[in-house]
Motif scaffolding. Structure first.
Motif, mmCIF file in Angstrom:
data_model
loop_
_atom_site.group_PDB
_atom_site.id
_atom_site.type_symbol
_atom_site.label_atom_id
_atom_site.label_comp_id
_atom_site.label_asym_id
_atom_site.label_seq_id
_atom_site.Cartn_x
_atom_site.Cartn_y
_atom_site.Cartn_z
ATOM 1 N N LEU A 272 0.833 -1.197 0.000
ATOM 2 C CA LEU A 272 0.000 0.000 0.000
ATOM 3 C C LEU A 272 0.873 1.255 0.000
ATOM 4 C CD1 LEU A 272 -2.755 1.398 0.207
ATOM 5 C CD2 LEU A 272 -2.614 1.124 2.694
ATOM 6 N N ILE B 145 2.259 1.763 -3.510
ATOM 7 C CA ILE B 145 1.238 2.238 -4.449
ATOM 8 C C ILE B 145 0.941 3.713 -4.218
ATOM 9 C CG2 ILE B 145 -1.209 2.058 -5.041
ATOM 10 C CD1 ILE B 145 -0.921 -0.978 -4.597
ATOM 11 N N CYS B 146 0.787 4.108 -2.951
ATOM 12 C CA CYS B 146 0.509 5.517 -2.651
ATOM 13 C C CYS B 146 1.667 6.402 -3.098
ATOM 14 C CB CYS B 146 0.253 5.705 -1.157
ATOM 15 S SG CYS B 146 -1.321 5.042 -0.587
ATOM 16 N N ARG C 199 1.595 6.781 -6.884
ATOM 17 C CA ARG C 199 0.503 7.651 -7.327
ATOM 18 C C ARG C 199 0.804 9.120 -7.006
ATOM 19 N NH1 ARG C 199 -4.634 5.671 -8.531
ATOM 20 N NH2 ARG C 199 -4.569 3.451 -8.983
ATOM 21 N N ILE D 225 -6.025 9.475 -2.910
ATOM 22 C CA ILE D 225 -4.827 8.968 -2.229
ATOM 23 C C ILE D 225 -4.925 9.236 -0.729
ATOM 24 C CG2 ILE D 225 -2.324 9.236 -1.988
ATOM 25 C CD1 ILE D 225 -2.321 9.993 -5.011
ATOM 26 N N GLY E 85 -5.751 5.647 0.642
ATOM 27 C CA GLY E 85 -4.453 5.073 0.972
ATOM 28 C C GLY E 85 -3.839 5.613 2.241
ATOM 29 N N TYR F 106 -10.463 -1.879 -2.604
ATOM 30 C CA TYR F 106 -10.002 -0.918 -3.598
ATOM 31 C C TYR F 106 -8.877 -1.598 -4.363
ATOM 32 C CZ TYR F 106 -12.523 2.733 -0.999
ATOM 33 O OH TYR F 106 -13.485 3.490 -0.381
ATOM 34 N N GLU G 164 -7.242 -0.897 -7.068
ATOM 35 C CA GLU G 164 -6.128 -0.092 -7.550
ATOM 36 C C GLU G 164 -5.157 0.286 -6.432
ATOM 37 O OE1 GLU G 164 -9.672 2.765 -7.101
ATOM 38 O OE2 GLU G 164 -9.266 0.626 -7.370
ATOM 39 N N TYR G 165 -5.599 0.175 -5.170
ATOM 40 C CA TYR G 165 -4.722 0.405 -4.018
ATOM 41 C C TYR G 165 -4.322 -0.905 -3.337
ATOM 42 C CZ TYR G 165 -5.600 5.426 -4.205
ATOM 43 O OH TYR G 165 -5.654 6.737 -4.608
ATOM 44 N N LEU H 4 -6.099 -2.621 -1.394
ATOM 45 C CA LEU H 4 -6.499 -2.340 -0.019
ATOM 46 C C LEU H 4 -7.859 -2.964 0.262
ATOM 47 C CD1 LEU H 4 -6.053 -0.806 2.662
ATOM 48 C CD2 LEU H 4 -7.169 1.172 1.598
#
Length: 360
Positions: free
Chosen positions: A14, A17-18, A21, A61, A65, A110, A112-113, A115
């Motif tokens: 995570l 990814i954050c 982004r 975000i 995230g 989520y 794409e995260y 999460l």
């Protein structure tokens, strides 16, 4: 904050990814800042739209995230380790998602995260946890992972089933035209096809993935959730789309799959309880419901999804052959039905035994 190193290992994905982004947003902002203005009347509205999109990305975000990262100390519960163990046992083809105890309703993810959101204290109880397997299937169909070749068989199954829904809808339309049905009927069919394309097919794929990997426990969990929170199990939209297919069709595909997997007796027990629930609800399926969810279409879904899951190399369940967590969750439901009065004490004892697993 995202770059700090004081997060637990379960949150590495995570955090990465954050960070990626955030860097993407910053790069785009710098590009806009250095852009040469040739015609302000044309470029300024476009730049404003672009800025608003980037601000929306930053809001996502932060709200999704970073909020989960800020709760990392509280999320050192069993669920992060449990989900990682489940993914290892299944040979899950993606990185195990980070779990955050931040949901105010029910399980969700989520993709794409990477999460997974669950309600607070959910790691203390077992009966709802088969729904984790449902959520694990959503990322397998998300565009974020569309270039992952390891997911191809699952995605191929989705394409085949999508075509099957279109064929089914076309057949319904042909019948309506031949029989000169009321003008509203074809409109219903178009609404249903939009539902299949937007969400129904994916939700049923996730139900089937969970059934194929955790077995009867998922059927029991769906029965429990429907009885506790569901609306009409046969509710079907006629004018606007819905996000989830009716609960009855979800149970039907679960039972079809359990029978395919060899859990015939378990499917009978779940089906009997489901029928009792339907009788108590005193709700009957409409002709539209029966037309939309014809048995041959559901058979196609159950068969194709199973082929897709097995093609990914995911560990599936069979009578007498279950992964450790699938075995625990099925045992929990068996114990509950055998002795509901003493189940709570049994569950607490098992969770205490599992504490060393959570802390390792």
């Amino acid at each position: 904050m995202v770059g700090q190193a004081n997060y637990p290992g379960t949150h590495d994905g995570l955090r990465q990814i954050c960070g990626e982004r955030l860097r993407t947003v910053l790069d785009e902002l710098r590009a806009r800042q250095g852009e040469t203005i040739v015609n302000s009347e044309i470029q300024t509205p476009r730049r404003l739209r672009h800025l608003r999109r980037l601000v929306k990305n930053l809001d996502d975000i932060e709200m999704i995230g970073v909020t989960a990262l800020s709760a990392a100390p509280q999320d050192l519960t069993g669920l992060n380790i449990m989900v990682r163990e489940i993914c290892d046992e299944l040979q899950y083809p993606l990185i195990a998602p980070t779990v955050a105890n931040l949901s105010t309703s029910y399980f969700g993810i989520y993709a794409e995260y990477n999460l997974l959101m669950v309600p607070l204290l959910e790691d203390r109880y077992l009966l709802h946890l088969p729904d984790l397997y449902h959520e694990l299937a959503h990322p397998l169909l998300h565009d974020y992972y569309k270039d992952n070749a390891g997911l191809d068989t699952f995605r191929d199954a989705m394409r085949l089933c999508f075509l099957a829904t279109r064929k089914h809808t076309a057949k319904l339309l042909q019948t309506a035209q031949r029989e000169r049905s009321a003008s509203a009927i074809p409109y219903y069919y178009h609404v249903w096809q939009r539902c299949w394309e937007r969400s129904w097919l994916e939700e049923l794929f996730c139900d089937l993935f969970a059934t194929i990997t955790v077995g009867p426990a998922y059927g029991w969990s769906h029965l429990h959730l429907t009885a506790k929170r569901g609306q009409s199990p046969f509710e079907i939209p006629l004018h606007t789309t819905s996000s989830h297919p009716p609960d009855d069709v979800r149970m039907r595909v679960v039972l079809l799959t359990l029978n395919q997997l060899g859990f015939v007796d378990e499917a009978k027990r779940i089906g009997a309880k489901w029928n009792t629930f339907l009788l108590l609800s005193d709700i009957k399926p409409s002709p539209e419901y029966k037309a939309c969810f014809a048995e041959p279409l559901l058979q196609t879904l159950a068969t194709e999804v199973r082929v897709g899951v097995e093609g990914m190399g995911v560990e599936t369940i069979a009578p007498g052959a279950a992964t450790p967590w699938a075995e625990r969750l099925n045992l929990a439901w068996d114990t509950f039905w055998a002795s509901p009065e003493s189940y709570g004490i049994w569950e607490q004892g098992l969770m205490k035994q599992l504490q060393p697993l959570k802390k390792k």
